[in-house]
Design an enzyme around this catalytic site. Structure first.
Site, PDB file in Angstrom:
ATOM      1  N   PHE A 129      81.327  63.774  -2.805  1.00 38.69           N
ATOM      2  CA  PHE A 129      79.853  63.687  -3.504  1.00 38.69           C
ATOM      3  C   PHE A 129      78.941  62.973  -2.390  1.00 38.69           C
ATOM      4  N   PRO A 167      71.634  59.816   6.381  1.00 37.77           N
ATOM      5  CA  PRO A 167      71.445  59.073   7.211  1.00 37.77           C
ATOM      6  C   PRO A 167      69.747  57.897   7.656  1.00 37.77           C
ATOM      7  N   SER A 170      70.031  52.966   0.551  1.00 37.24           N
ATOM      8  CA  SER A 170      70.078  52.236  -0.601  1.00 37.24           C
ATOM      9  C   SER A 170      68.703  52.710  -1.484  1.00 37.24           C
ATOM     10  N   ASN A 183      76.916  55.570 -12.380  1.00 39.45           N
ATOM     11  CA  ASN A 183      77.653  54.085 -13.719  1.00 39.45           C
ATOM     12  C   ASN A 183      79.291  54.797 -13.846  1.00 39.45           C
ATOM     13  N   GLN A 231      97.026  19.938  -2.461  1.00 38.68           N
ATOM     14  CA  GLN A 231      96.409  19.237  -3.074  1.00 38.68           C
ATOM     15  C   GLN A 231      95.078  20.456  -2.218  1.00 38.68           C
ATOM     16  N   GLY A 278      98.566  32.587  10.510  1.00 35.42           N
ATOM     17  CA  GLY A 278      98.890  33.731  10.919  1.00 35.42           C
ATOM     18  C   GLY A 278      99.431  34.838  10.707  1.00 35.42           C
ATOM     19  N   GLU A 313      77.979  52.193  -3.672  1.00 38.25           N
ATOM     20  CA  GLU A 313      77.939  52.149  -4.918  1.00 38.25           C
ATOM     21  C   GLU A 313      76.863  50.867  -5.461  1.00 38.25           C
TER      22      GLU A 313
HETATM   23  P1  TGC Z   1      64.194  53.978 -10.857  1.00 40.47           P
HETATM   24  O1  TGC Z   1      62.946  54.698 -10.114  1.00 40.47           O
HETATM   25  O2  TGC Z   1      64.290  52.952 -10.969  1.00 40.47           O
HETATM   26  O3  TGC Z   1      64.593  55.453 -11.130  1.00 40.47           O
HETATM   27  C1  TGC Z   1      64.728  56.927 -10.873  1.00 40.47           C
HETATM   28  C2  TGC Z   1      65.771  57.611 -12.613  1.00 40.47           C
HETATM   29  O4  TGC Z   1      66.321  57.039 -11.990  1.00 40.47           O
HETATM   30  C3  TGC Z   1      66.739  56.483 -13.616  1.00 40.47           C
HETATM   31  N1  TGC Z   1      67.961  55.678 -13.817  1.00 40.47           N
HETATM   32  C4  TGC Z   1      69.382  56.338 -13.661  1.00 40.47           C
HETATM   33  N2  TGC Z   1      69.817  56.553 -14.824  1.00 40.47           N
HETATM   34  C5  TGC Z   1      70.612  56.269 -15.010  1.00 40.47           C
HETATM   35  N3  TGC Z   1      71.341  55.364 -14.470  1.00 40.47           N
HETATM   36  C6  TGC Z   1      71.252  54.563 -13.610  1.00 40.47           C
HETATM   37  N4  TGC Z   1      72.305  53.228 -12.997  1.00 40.47           N
HETATM   38  C7  TGC Z   1      70.046  54.318 -13.233  1.00 40.47           C
HETATM   39  N5  TGC Z   1      68.657  53.959 -13.113  1.00 40.47           N
HETATM   40  C8  TGC Z   1      67.612  54.210 -12.516  1.00 40.47           C
HETATM   41  C9  TGC Z   1      65.637  55.801 -14.471  1.00 40.47           C
HETATM   42  O5  TGC Z   1      65.672  55.682 -15.376  1.00 40.47           O
HETATM   43  C10 TGC Z   1      64.127  56.731 -13.278  1.00 40.47           C
HETATM   44  O6  TGC Z   1      64.943  58.084 -14.621  1.00 40.47           O
HETATM   45  P2  TGC Z   1      63.863  59.287 -14.793  1.00 40.47           P
HETATM   46  O7  TGC Z   1      64.172  59.475 -15.590  1.00 40.47           O
HETATM   47  O8  TGC Z   1      62.000  58.320 -14.801  1.00 40.47           O
HETATM   48  O9  TGC Z   1      63.125  59.268 -13.393  1.00 40.47           O
HETATM   49  O10 TGC Z   1      64.653  54.904  -8.750  1.00 40.47           O
HETATM   50  P3  TGC Z   1      64.312  53.676  -7.187  1.00 40.47           P
HETATM   51  O11 TGC Z   1      64.386  55.217  -6.355  1.00 40.47           O
HETATM   52  O12 TGC Z   1      63.491  52.732  -7.757  1.00 40.47           O
HETATM   53  O13 TGC Z   1      65.792  53.822  -6.853  1.00 40.47           O
HETATM   54  C11 TGC Z   1      66.426  52.717  -7.948  1.00 40.47           C
HETATM   55  C12 TGC Z   1      67.870  52.473  -6.983  1.00 40.47           C
HETATM   56  C13 TGC Z   1      67.787  51.451  -5.860  1.00 40.47           C
HETATM   57  C14 TGC Z   1      68.756  50.755  -8.010  1.00 40.47           C
HETATM   58  C15 TGC Z   1      68.547  52.848  -7.523  1.00 40.47           C
HETATM   59  O14 TGC Z   1      68.881  54.384  -6.531  1.00 40.47           O
HETATM   60  C16 TGC Z   1      70.117  52.662  -6.797  1.00 40.47           C
HETATM   61  O15 TGC Z   1      70.816  52.074  -7.009  1.00 40.47           O
HETATM   62  N6  TGC Z   1      70.467  52.706  -5.185  1.00 40.47           N
HETATM   63  C17 TGC Z   1      71.675  52.269  -4.232  1.00 40.47           C
HETATM   64  C18 TGC Z   1      72.360  53.666  -3.720  1.00 40.47           C
HETATM   65  C19 TGC Z   1      73.733  54.413  -4.504  1.00 40.47           C
HETATM   66  O16 TGC Z   1      74.617  53.216  -5.501  1.00 40.47           O
HETATM   67  N7  TGC Z   1      73.989  54.905  -3.156  1.00 40.47           N
HETATM   68  C20 TGC Z   1      75.793  55.288  -4.175  1.00 40.47           C
HETATM   69  C21 TGC Z   1      75.857  56.387  -3.644  1.00 40.47           C
HETATM   70  S1  TGC Z   1      77.620  57.009  -3.517  1.00 40.47           S
HETATM   71  C22 TGC Z   1      78.255  56.077  -3.174  1.00 40.47           C
HETATM   72  O17 TGC Z   1      78.290  55.218  -2.404  1.00 40.47           O
HETATM   73  C23 TGC Z   1      80.111  56.623  -3.277  1.00 40.47           C
HETATM   74  S2  TGC Z   1      81.198  55.638  -2.908  1.00 40.47           S
HETATM   75  C24 TGC Z   1      82.172  56.250  -3.728  1.00 40.47           C
HETATM   76  C25 TGC Z   1      84.344  55.411  -3.395  1.00 40.47           C
HETATM   77  O18 TGC Z   1      84.882  56.145  -1.773  1.00 40.47           O
HETATM   78  O19 TGC Z   1      84.067  55.333  -4.156  1.00 40.47           O
HETATM   79  P1  FAD Z   2      70.815  50.667   3.715  1.00 41.55           P
HETATM   80  O1  FAD Z   2      70.416  50.570   2.576  1.00 41.55           O
HETATM   81  O2  FAD Z   2      70.003  50.580   4.875  1.00 41.55           O
HETATM   82  O3  FAD Z   2      70.752  48.844   3.550  1.00 41.55           O
HETATM   83  C1  FAD Z   2      71.309  47.674   4.852  1.00 41.55           C
HETATM   84  C2  FAD Z   2      71.218  46.383   4.114  1.00 41.55           C
HETATM   85  O4  FAD Z   2      69.622  46.392   4.012  1.00 41.55           O
HETATM   86  C3  FAD Z   2      71.976  46.071   2.982  1.00 41.55           C
HETATM   87  O5  FAD Z   2      72.226  44.542   3.382  1.00 41.55           O
HETATM   88  C4  FAD Z   2      70.827  46.207   1.435  1.00 41.55           C
HETATM   89  O6  FAD Z   2      71.708  45.673   0.690  1.00 41.55           O
HETATM   90  C5  FAD Z   2      69.931  45.585   2.432  1.00 41.55           C
HETATM   91  N1  FAD Z   2      68.371  46.630   1.438  1.00 41.55           N
HETATM   92  C6  FAD Z   2      68.073  47.757   1.560  1.00 41.55           C
HETATM   93  N2  FAD Z   2      67.259  47.303   0.442  1.00 41.55           N
HETATM   94  C7  FAD Z   2      67.023  46.509   0.720  1.00 41.55           C
HETATM   95  C8  FAD Z   2      65.957  46.365  -0.753  1.00 41.55           C
HETATM   96  N3  FAD Z   2      65.148  46.925  -1.622  1.00 41.55           N
HETATM   97  N4  FAD Z   2      65.983  45.018  -0.930  1.00 41.55           N
HETATM   98  C9  FAD Z   2      66.905  43.635  -0.190  1.00 41.55           C
HETATM   99  N5  FAD Z   2      67.544  44.008   0.412  1.00 41.55           N
HETATM  100  C10 FAD Z   2      67.805  45.794   1.044  1.00 41.55           C
HETATM  101  N6  FAD Z   2      77.423  57.393  -0.061  1.00 41.55           N
HETATM  102  C11 FAD Z   2      77.637  58.530  -0.657  1.00 41.55           C
HETATM  103  O7  FAD Z   2      76.771  59.056  -1.379  1.00 41.55           O
HETATM  104  N7  FAD Z   2      78.971  59.435  -1.228  1.00 41.55           N
HETATM  105  C12 FAD Z   2      79.743  58.389  -1.175  1.00 41.55           C
HETATM  106  O8  FAD Z   2      81.125  59.104  -0.940  1.00 41.55           O
HETATM  107  C13 FAD Z   2      79.784  57.883  -0.302  1.00 41.55           C
HETATM  108  N8  FAD Z   2      81.534  57.338   0.154  1.00 41.55           N
HETATM  109  C14 FAD Z   2      80.860  55.747   1.329  1.00 41.55           C
HETATM  110  C15 FAD Z   2      81.905  55.545   1.932  1.00 41.55           C
HETATM  111  C16 FAD Z   2      81.869  54.506   2.433  1.00 41.55           C
HETATM  112  C17 FAD Z   2      83.603  53.972   3.940  1.00 41.55           C
HETATM  113  C18 FAD Z   2      81.093  53.466   3.119  1.00 41.55           C
HETATM  114  C19 FAD Z   2      81.046  52.187   3.649  1.00 41.55           C
HETATM  115  C20 FAD Z   2      80.218  54.271   2.705  1.00 41.55           C
HETATM  116  C21 FAD Z   2      80.026  55.543   1.769  1.00 41.55           C
HETATM  117  N9  FAD Z   2      78.593  56.159   0.791  1.00 41.55           N
HETATM  118  C22 FAD Z   2      78.536  56.639   0.101  1.00 41.55           C
HETATM  119  C23 FAD Z   2      77.915  55.390   1.205  1.00 41.55           C
HETATM  120  C24 FAD Z   2      76.499  53.774   0.894  1.00 41.55           C
HETATM  121  O9  FAD Z   2      76.822  54.327  -0.965  1.00 41.55           O
HETATM  122  C25 FAD Z   2      76.030  53.736   1.628  1.00 41.55           C
HETATM  123  O10 FAD Z   2      76.065  52.927   2.558  1.00 41.55           O
HETATM  124  C26 FAD Z   2      75.549  52.415   0.456  1.00 41.55           C
HETATM  125  O11 FAD Z   2      74.189  53.170  -0.128  1.00 41.55           O
HETATM  126  C27 FAD Z   2      73.821  51.806   1.890  1.00 41.55           C
HETATM  127  O12 FAD Z   2      73.137  52.426   2.293  1.00 41.55           O
HETATM  128  P2  FAD Z   2      72.975  52.179   3.759  1.00 41.55           P
HETATM  129  O13 FAD Z   2      74.220  52.240   4.279  1.00 41.55           O
HETATM  130  O14 FAD Z   2      72.309  53.365   3.664  1.00 41.55           O
HETATM  131  O15 FAD Z   2      72.674  50.908   3.864  1.00 41.55           O
END
Ligand code: TGC
Ligand code: FAD
Length: 429
Positions: A173, A178, A182, A285, A324, A385, A408
């Site tokens: 996914f 880069p 977030s 989600n 404790q 250790g 996530e």
């Molecule tokens: P924002 O303006 O709040 O929302 C944009 C549109 O998205 C909708 N929305 C959602 N829809 C479904 N589920 C949610 N949880 C949603 N949150 C927001 C929202 O209603 C809106 O819709 P529309 O129709 O009005 O356009 O968006 P924003 O740009 O302000 O960003 C919000 C924020 C920061 C919460 C979001 O972008 C976020 O969650 N950032 C964190 C990024 C993240 O989690 N990345 C994960 C990458 S994948 C990964 O890490 C896989 S690891 C997998 C593994 O190895 O297990």
């Molecule tokens: P940044 O967004 O640069 O954040 C750096 C720091 O700033 C963090 O502490 C953060 O909390 C803080 N920060 C950022 N914005 C704010 C704000 N508005 N207010 C306060 N603090 C803030 N992604 C995918 O798409 N697919 C995958 O399969 C996937 N797998 C992953 C596997 C691993 C092992 C790792 C480590 C990451 C993976 N990711 C994947 C990416 C992951 O989702 C991102 O690393 C994560 O969303 C954070 O982004 P970043 O590393 O760029 O940190």
């Protein structure tokens, strides 16, 4: 302390996807499985508040099958793979058999057709073994199969889902870039409409399963700046997946980049039903829900290990569990684990009833990971250790959780999601 102490049932066949797990009667042939150093997996899951009573018979059977599989197949090899920083590819088939890939996807598409509590239980059992293995299952089920099932065309569903469910085909996914982690809405990866195909350019970073995935679900902006999702297949010209090395965390999970240099993607590979950030966030989600259950599994394994060690390790003439300060650690661990178990169980009920909000899922993901990290750090100290060695799972869990707390959505991002939900005020930007 009450544990799931019963002898594990023998699984005549544990193929959950096809509901072949019914014949469970005699003591397990797997309980004595040992790793290379001759160590047994003695795990007993903590259940202080009898949450077991809230599960159906089917949930318990699924858990037995998954727990048995972890004891037999995962525990004996995982430390070795983590030490050599290699993904144990041979486990993929078994993961498919226990229904870990797309547990909630309907049977007609090859999924297991289970409810969300069952999905949570599966993730918990896997992550108590290793977060990297749960990661592989989360990505496949929640981030690849879910979007294909939910946003894809019927043709896409039929083409990909059955093979993804068995693990015959693996996916990844691509959302993070880069310069956009977030804040995925800022992504620069883009597609241009070229008539009979799209031209894809850009790069994704930190992508779990990328180095070996057959397909990638990729999020990119179209010419109007709208985020669209497409299925990119390995072998398409200009598509490469370099591996990310030197990780101290999730060492048994393969992580890489996705690089797109003028990749021609056929038009039938785009998701017709979705545009905007809600597409990828909808998938998150699902995955965050699985992590909420999963991270508690890692915590439960660390607690179980620390409890056993505290009863056995003698210092100053007594088991250290008689002191404790060690009891305080164990008491706090089991309290937080129990609170977390109740939270995810309730979330599972809401999710099964289609009533769970994204914000509730976000809270549970943050809470479970925080609990798990605290438990892992305290358990590691309790082992002295020995806690820093691969003799025990604790330090591996602790290091893994440093990724789980970041991917996530980081803890900060999830705090802000809850903050915005309760105040109505956006503190992200
Ligand atoms: P924002 O303006 O709040 O929302 C944009 C549109 O998205 C909708 N929305 C959602 N829809 C479904 N589920 C949610 N949880 C949603 N949150 C927001 C929202 O209603 C809106 O819709 P529309 O129709 O009005 O356009 O968006 P924003 O740009 O302000 O960003 C919000 C924020 C920061 C919460 C979001 O972008 C976020 O969650 N950032 C964190 C990024 C993240 O989690 N990345 C994960 C990458 S994948 C990964 O890490 C896989 S690891 C997998 C593994 O190895 O297990
Ligand atoms: P940044 O967004 O640069 O954040 C750096 C720091 O700033 C963090 O502490 C953060 O909390 C803080 N920060 C950022 N914005 C704010 C704000 N508005 N207010 C306060 N603090 C803030 N992604 C995918 O798409 N697919 C995958 O399969 C996937 N797998 C992953 C596997 C691993 C092992 C790792 C480590 C990451 C993976 N990711 C994947 C990416 C992951 O989702 C991102 O690393 C994560 O969303 C954070 O982004 P970043 O590393 O760029 O940190």
């Amino acid at each position: 302390m009450i544990g799931f102490n019963q002898p594990l049932p023998e699984i005549i066949t544990f193929e959950i996807r096809h509901r072949k797990y019914k014949d469970l009667s005699c003591p397990s042939k797997y309980t004595d499985t040992m790793d290379k150093s001759g160590k047994k997996d003695l795990y007993e899951a903590p259940d202080y508040y009898l949450i077991d009573d809230l599960l159906s018979e089917e949930h318990k059977l699924i858990r037995s099958a998954a727990r048995d599989w972890v004891k037999k197949e995962l525990s004996p090899v995982i430390e070795d793979y983590a030490q050599k920083a290699e993904f144990p590819k041979h486990l993929i088939k078994g993961l498919g058999e226990i229904g870990a890939f797309g547990p909630t996807i309907p049977l007609e598409y090859g999924g297991a057709g289970l409810d969300y509590i069952a999905y949570g239980i599966l993730m918990q059992e896997l992550e108590r073994g290793d977060s990297g293995i749960r990661s592989t299952a989360s990505v496949q089920g929640s981030l690849v199969m879910y979007p294909i099932y939910t946003y894809g065309s019927e043709e896409q569903r039929r083409k990909y889902l059955p093979r993804l469910a068995t693990g015959e085909m693996m996916g990844c996914f691509g959302l993070t870039e880069p310069d956009h982690g977030s804040n995925p809405g800022g992504m620069v990866t883009n597609i241009k409409d070229k008539g009979d195909h799209y031209l894809l350019n850009g790069a994704k970073m930190w992508i779990s399963n990328a180095p070996f995935a057959d397909i990638a679900v990729v999020w990119a902006k179209d010419e109007a700046g709208k985020i669209r999702g497409l299925i990119v297949e390995r072998g398409m010209e200009g598509f490469t997946t370099p591996e990310t090395h030197n990780k101290w965390s999730l060492r048994a999970s393969a992580t890489g980049e996705l690089v797109f240099d003028q990749v021609k993607v056929p038009k039938e590979n785009i998701f017709p039903e979705i545009s905007g950030l809600k597409g990828p966030l909808g998938c998150l989600n699902q995955a965050r829900y699985g992590i909420a259950w999963g991270a508690l599994g890692a915590a439960m394994d660390c607690y179980d290990t620390a409890l056993r060690y505290a009863k056995e390790r003698v210092q100053f003439g007594k088991p250290i569990g008689a002191f404790q300060l060690q009891q305080k650690k164990l008491a706090e661990m089991i309290t937080e684990i129990t609170k977390g178990q109740l939270l995810v169980w309730r979330l599972g009920v809401l999710k099964t009833e289609n009533r769970a909000t994204a914000e509730q899922i976000s809270m549970a993901k943050r809470n479970s990971v925080e609990v798990a990290l605290d438990v892992a750090r305290n358990a590691r100290q309790m082992l002295g250790g020995m806690g820093i060695t691969g003799e025990f799972s604790v330090m591996r869990h602790m290091m893994n959780l440093e990724s789980v707390v970041t991917y996530e959505g980081t803890q900060d991002i999830h705090l802000l999601i809850t903050g915005m939900d309760v105040t109505g005020l956006n503190a992200f930007k």
